[in-house]
Write a protein that holds these residues in place. Structure first.
Motif, short mmCIF file in Angstrom:
data_model
loop_
_atom_site.label_atom_id
_atom_site.label_comp_id
_atom_site.label_asym_id
_atom_site.label_seq_id
_atom_site.Cartn_x
_atom_site.Cartn_y
_atom_site.Cartn_z
N TYR A 5 -12.27 71.89 5.61
CA TYR A 5 -11.45 71.20 6.60
C TYR A 5 -11.99 71.48 7.98
CZ TYR A 5 -7.97 70.97 2.86
OH TYR A 5 -7.33 70.73 1.68
N LYS A 6 -12.06 70.48 8.83
CA LYS A 6 -12.30 70.67 10.25
C LYS A 6 -10.90 70.67 10.86
CE LYS A 6 -15.73 69.96 12.37
NZ LYS A 6 -16.63 71.05 12.74
N ILE A 7 -10.56 71.77 11.53
CA ILE A 7 -9.20 71.97 12.03
C ILE A 7 -9.24 72.15 13.55
CG2 ILE A 7 -7.20 73.52 12.00
CD1 ILE A 7 -7.89 74.15 9.10
N LYS A 8 -8.25 71.59 14.22
CA LYS A 8 -8.08 71.82 15.65
C LYS A 8 -6.71 72.48 15.82
CE LYS A 8 -8.08 69.78 20.21
NZ LYS A 8 -8.28 68.58 21.01
N CYS A 9 -6.72 73.71 16.29
CA CYS A 9 -5.48 74.48 16.48
C CYS A 9 -4.62 73.81 17.55
CB CYS A 9 -5.83 75.91 16.88
SG CYS A 9 -4.38 76.94 17.25
N ARG A 10 -3.38 73.52 17.21
CA ARG A 10 -2.48 72.92 18.18
C ARG A 10 -2.00 73.93 19.21
NH1 ARG A 10 2.17 69.77 16.76
NH2 ARG A 10 2.94 71.62 15.74
N HIS A 11 -2.15 75.21 18.91
CA HIS A 11 -1.68 76.25 19.83
C HIS A 11 -2.65 76.48 20.98
CE1 HIS A 11 -0.75 80.51 20.96
NE2 HIS A 11 0.47 79.99 20.96
N CYS A 12 -3.97 76.61 20.65
CA CYS A 12 -4.95 76.92 21.72
C CYS A 12 -6.04 75.86 21.87
CB CYS A 12 -5.60 78.27 21.46
SG CYS A 12 -6.77 78.30 20.09
N GLY A 13 -6.13 74.91 20.92
CA GLY A 13 -7.12 73.84 21.02
C GLY A 13 -8.47 74.16 20.41
N CYS A 50 -5.90 80.74 13.05
CA CYS A 50 -6.92 80.29 14.00
C CYS A 50 -7.78 81.50 14.36
CB CYS A 50 -6.26 79.71 15.24
SG CYS A 50 -7.41 79.35 16.57
N PRO A 51 -9.11 81.39 14.27
CA PRO A 51 -9.96 82.53 14.61
C PRO A 51 -9.94 82.88 16.11
CG PRO A 51 -11.29 80.62 14.08
CD PRO A 51 -9.87 80.25 13.80
N ALA A 52 -9.53 81.95 16.95
CA ALA A 52 -9.52 82.20 18.40
C ALA A 52 -8.24 82.90 18.86
CB ALA A 52 -9.70 80.89 19.15
N CYS A 53 -7.08 82.40 18.43
CA CYS A 53 -5.82 82.95 18.94
C CYS A 53 -4.97 83.64 17.87
CB CYS A 53 -5.00 81.85 19.60
SG CYS A 53 -4.35 80.60 18.45
N PHE A 64 0.37 72.16 9.05
CA PHE A 64 -1.05 72.22 8.68
C PHE A 64 -1.68 70.83 8.70
CE2 PHE A 64 -4.56 72.37 5.58
CZ PHE A 64 -5.31 73.38 6.16
N ARG A 65 -1.00 69.83 8.13
CA ARG A 65 -1.54 68.46 8.10
C ARG A 65 -1.81 67.92 9.50
NH1 ARG A 65 2.60 67.69 4.46
NH2 ARG A 65 1.85 67.84 2.33
N ARG A 66 -0.94 68.24 10.45
CA ARG A 66 -1.11 67.74 11.82
C ARG A 66 -2.37 68.30 12.48
NH1 ARG A 66 4.82 67.81 12.18
NH2 ARG A 66 4.73 70.03 12.60
N GLN A 67 -2.89 69.42 12.00
CA GLN A 67 -4.04 70.07 12.63
C GLN A 67 -5.36 69.75 11.94
OE1 GLN A 67 -2.67 74.10 14.35
NE2 GLN A 67 -1.36 73.72 12.56
N VAL A 68 -5.31 69.17 10.73
CA VAL A 68 -6.54 68.83 10.00
C VAL A 68 -7.13 67.55 10.59
CG1 VAL A 68 -7.48 68.09 7.79
CG2 VAL A 68 -5.83 69.95 7.87
N GLU A 69 -8.40 67.61 10.99
CA GLU A 69 -9.06 66.43 11.55
C GLU A 69 -10.00 65.77 10.55
OE1 GLU A 69 -10.86 67.58 15.26
OE2 GLU A 69 -8.95 67.33 16.27
N THR A 70 -10.68 66.55 9.71
CA THR A 70 -11.65 66.01 8.76
C THR A 70 -11.58 66.81 7.47
OG1 THR A 70 -13.16 65.54 10.60
CG2 THR A 70 -14.10 65.45 8.40
#
Length: 75
Positions: A5-13, A50-53, A64-70
């Protein structure tokens, strides 16, 4: 075999890849793959962070679904 999955964290981007291994040569169900069962399945027992935050991404299947991009699958 597996799912990525390519994921974009909604918390920190932050954007990152998350991989799931398949067991016994069978693909894991995935989010957004067109199958009713697969579209409805999201693991919530084990936290995905998220590995960043370190914000938990899979508190609910909808979150989870809202954050999955690919979604990418391979065998």
């Amino acid at each position: 075999m597996g799912t990525a999955y390519k994921i974009k964290c909604r918390h920190c981007g932050a954007q990152f890849d998350h991989y799931t291994d398949s067991g016994y040569g069978v693909l894991q169900p995935c989010v957004g793959c067109g199958d009713t069962y697969a579209d409805g399945y999201v693991e919530t027992e084990i936290p995905i962070r998220c590995p960043a935050c370190l914000h938990r991404l899979n508190t609910t299947p909808e979150d989870f679904r809202r954050q999955v991009e690919t979604v990418m699958m391979w065998d």
